[in-house]
Design a protein around this motif. Sequence first.
Motif, PDB file in Angstrom:
ATOM      1  N   MET A  78     -21.180   0.677  -6.125  1.00 53.48           N
ATOM      2  CA  MET A  78     -20.232   0.642  -5.025  1.00 53.48           C
ATOM      3  C   MET A  78     -19.908  -0.808  -4.700  1.00 53.48           C
ATOM      4  SD  MET A  78     -20.754   1.635  -1.045  1.00 53.48           S
ATOM      5  CE  MET A  78     -20.666   3.383  -1.035  1.00 53.48           C
ATOM      6  N   SER A  79     -18.633  -1.106  -4.632  1.00 50.55           N
ATOM      7  CA  SER A  79     -18.193  -2.459  -4.331  1.00 50.55           C
ATOM      8  C   SER A  79     -18.435  -2.778  -2.864  1.00 50.55           C
ATOM      9  CB  SER A  79     -16.704  -2.594  -4.651  1.00 50.55           C
ATOM     10  OG  SER A  79     -16.247  -3.861  -4.229  1.00 50.55           O
ATOM     11  N   LYS A  80     -18.860  -3.992  -2.600  1.00 49.36           N
ATOM     12  CA  LYS A  80     -19.047  -4.393  -1.211  1.00 49.36           C
ATOM     13  C   LYS A  80     -17.852  -5.192  -0.686  1.00 49.36           C
ATOM     14  CE  LYS A  80     -21.777  -8.528  -2.175  1.00 49.36           C
ATOM     15  NZ  LYS A  80     -22.964  -9.255  -1.829  1.00 49.36           N
ATOM     16  N   TRP A  81     -16.776  -5.230  -1.457  1.00 45.94           N
ATOM     17  CA  TRP A  81     -15.566  -5.937  -1.048  1.00 45.94           C
ATOM     18  C   TRP A  81     -14.457  -4.941  -0.759  1.00 45.94           C
ATOM     19  CZ3 TRP A  81     -17.406 -10.448  -0.140  1.00 45.94           C
ATOM     20  CH2 TRP A  81     -18.408 -10.964  -0.942  1.00 45.94           C
ATOM     21  N   VAL A  82     -13.637  -5.241   0.213  1.00 46.47           N
ATOM     22  CA  VAL A  82     -12.507  -4.377   0.558  1.00 46.47           C
ATOM     23  C   VAL A  82     -11.226  -5.190   0.505  1.00 46.47           C
ATOM     24  CG1 VAL A  82     -13.870  -2.822   2.015  1.00 46.47           C
ATOM     25  CG2 VAL A  82     -12.767  -4.823   3.039  1.00 46.47           C
ATOM     26  N   ASN A  83     -10.123  -4.487   0.380  1.00 46.78           N
ATOM     27  CA  ASN A  83      -8.824  -5.164   0.414  1.00 46.78           C
ATOM     28  C   ASN A  83      -8.607  -5.793   1.778  1.00 46.78           C
ATOM     29  OD1 ASN A  83      -8.371  -4.217  -2.175  1.00 46.78           O
ATOM     30  ND2 ASN A  83      -7.161  -2.470  -1.499  1.00 46.78           N
ATOM     31  N   LYS A  84      -7.906  -6.908   1.800  1.00 48.81           N
ATOM     32  CA  LYS A  84      -7.604  -7.615   3.051  1.00 48.81           C
ATOM     33  C   LYS A  84      -6.120  -7.482   3.347  1.00 48.81           C
ATOM     34  CE  LYS A  84     -11.759  -9.449   3.213  1.00 48.81           C
ATOM     35  NZ  LYS A  84     -12.740  -9.024   4.149  1.00 48.81           N
ATOM     36  N   ARG A  85      -5.796  -7.297   4.614  1.00 48.96           N
ATOM     37  CA  ARG A  85      -4.406  -7.269   5.033  1.00 48.96           C
ATOM     38  C   ARG A  85      -4.044  -8.629   5.573  1.00 48.96           C
ATOM     39  NH1 ARG A  85      -6.414  -2.759   3.129  1.00 48.96           N
ATOM     40  NH2 ARG A  85      -4.783  -1.252   2.748  1.00 48.96           N
ATOM     41  N   GLY A  86      -2.924  -9.155   5.060  1.00 53.13           N
ATOM     42  CA  GLY A  86      -2.469 -10.470   5.489  1.00 53.13           C
ATOM     43  C   GLY A  86      -1.387 -10.349   6.544  1.00 53.13           C
ATOM     44  N   PRO A  87      -0.588 -11.380   6.680  1.00 49.48           N
ATOM     45  CA  PRO A  87       0.416 -11.421   7.745  1.00 49.48           C
ATOM     46  C   PRO A  87       1.541 -10.410   7.544  1.00 49.48           C
ATOM     47  CG  PRO A  87       0.636 -13.317   6.301  1.00 49.48           C
ATOM     48  CD  PRO A  87      -0.603 -12.593   5.870  1.00 49.48           C
ATOM     49  N   ILE A  88       2.159 -10.052   8.654  1.00 53.43           N
ATOM     50  CA  ILE A  88       3.363  -9.232   8.640  1.00 53.43           C
ATOM     51  C   ILE A  88       4.509 -10.149   8.207  1.00 53.43           C
ATOM     52  CG2 ILE A  88       4.937  -7.839  10.049  1.00 53.43           C
ATOM     53  CD1 ILE A  88       2.101  -6.669   9.967  1.00 53.43           C
ATOM     54  N   GLU A  89       5.282  -9.714   7.230  1.00 53.28           N
ATOM     55  CA  GLU A  89       6.359 -10.556   6.718  1.00 53.28           C
ATOM     56  C   GLU A  89       7.721 -10.228   7.294  1.00 53.28           C
ATOM     57  OE1 GLU A  89       6.488 -11.195   2.576  1.00 53.28           O
ATOM     58  OE2 GLU A  89       4.359 -11.605   2.432  1.00 53.28           O
ATOM     59  N   ALA A  90       7.930  -8.969   7.691  1.00 52.20           N
ATOM     60  CA  ALA A  90       9.220  -8.568   8.252  1.00 52.20           C
ATOM     61  C   ALA A  90       9.052  -7.207   8.900  1.00 52.20           C
ATOM     62  CB  ALA A  90      10.290  -8.496   7.158  1.00 52.20           C
ATOM     63  N   ASN A  91       9.945  -6.897   9.860  1.00 54.60           N
ATOM     64  CA  ASN A  91       9.949  -5.558  10.426  1.00 54.60           C
ATOM     65  C   ASN A  91      11.352  -5.165  10.859  1.00 54.60           C
ATOM     66  OD1 ASN A  91      10.411  -6.687  12.987  1.00 54.60           O
ATOM     67  ND2 ASN A  91       8.323  -6.383  13.670  1.00 54.60           N
ATOM     68  N   THR A  92      11.554  -3.865  10.972  1.00 58.52           N
ATOM     69  CA  THR A  92      12.823  -3.323  11.464  1.00 58.52           C
ATOM     70  C   THR A  92      12.510  -2.211  12.450  1.00 58.52           C
ATOM     71  OG1 THR A  92      12.923  -1.784   9.599  1.00 58.52           O
ATOM     72  CG2 THR A  92      14.185  -3.821   9.393  1.00 58.52           C
ATOM     73  N   ILE A  93      13.442  -1.988  13.381  1.00 52.46           N
ATOM     74  CA  ILE A  93      13.284  -0.926  14.369  1.00 52.46           C
ATOM     75  C   ILE A  93      14.546  -0.083  14.360  1.00 52.46           C
ATOM     76  CG2 ILE A  93      12.964  -0.372  16.811  1.00 52.46           C
ATOM     77  CD1 ILE A  93      11.500  -3.040  17.090  1.00 52.46           C
ATOM     78  N   TYR A  94      14.345   1.228  14.297  1.00 52.99           N
ATOM     79  CA  TYR A  94      15.439   2.195  14.333  1.00 52.99           C
ATOM     80  C   TYR A  94      15.268   3.059  15.578  1.00 52.99           C
ATOM     81  CZ  TYR A  94      16.040   0.916   9.457  1.00 52.99           C
ATOM     82  OH  TYR A  94      16.250   0.212   8.297  1.00 52.99           O
ATOM     83  N   SER A  95      16.374   3.329  16.256  1.00 56.00           N
ATOM     84  CA  SER A  95      16.373   4.242  17.395  1.00 56.00           C
ATOM     85  C   SER A  95      17.318   5.386  17.066  1.00 56.00           C
ATOM     86  CB  SER A  95      16.827   3.518  18.669  1.00 56.00           C
ATOM     87  OG  SER A  95      16.860   4.417  19.753  1.00 56.00           O
ATOM     88  N   ASP A  96      16.772   6.591  16.994  1.00 54.07           N
ATOM     89  CA  ASP A  96      17.547   7.777  16.621  1.00 54.07           C
ATOM     90  C   ASP A  96      18.331   7.546  15.334  1.00 54.07           C
ATOM     91  OD1 ASP A  96      16.609   9.312  18.809  1.00 54.07           O
ATOM     92  OD2 ASP A  96      18.057   8.312  20.108  1.00 54.07           O
TER      93      ASP A  96
END
Length: 170
Positions: free
Chosen positions: A1-19
């Motif tokens: 069993m690996s003792k390492w996990v994937n790492k999440r880095g910075p958010i690069e972009a986002n979008t927001i939709y309404s309806d």
Amino acid sequence: MSKWVNKRGPIEANTIYSDGVLVATDTTVTLPEVTFMTADVKAMGDMSIPLSNAIEDMEMTITKVGVDKNMTRLTAPGKKAVEIRWVQDLIKSDGTTAKEGCKAFLNVAPVTLAPGASLEIGSASESDLTYKVFRYRLVVDGEEILLVDRLAHIVKVNGRDYSRDYDRLL
């Protein structure tokens, strides 16, 4: 069993939709915190235990830059279907990198019709748009990891429907 996990880095972009309509990009969003209600029981004094079938009020905040028609699309009275998409860096345990897509689907109602905007010469105006959340679904890399629907009485985490435990007994 690996003792390492994937790492999440910075958010690069986002979008927001309404309806279904794109209303904002590259904003600051605070997704709802899902907190169980607690109840006190007697056990060497008072002890609070979480009730996995009862959720505290959920809120989401969007910090919108500028005042425009899209702001009122987000704040007009009534229920809204809001979808937030973002891309985050993924650093795998083997050292390779990739992009990971995430989505949040929310049914919300705005708390304020016209939030205060800060207007300062030389600075972008910002408004905090706050919403009460009735349904919250979180998808990471195409897989649903969370679904909380207060009106339909659903609490689902990583595919397991915890509300079904209650429904079968009632």
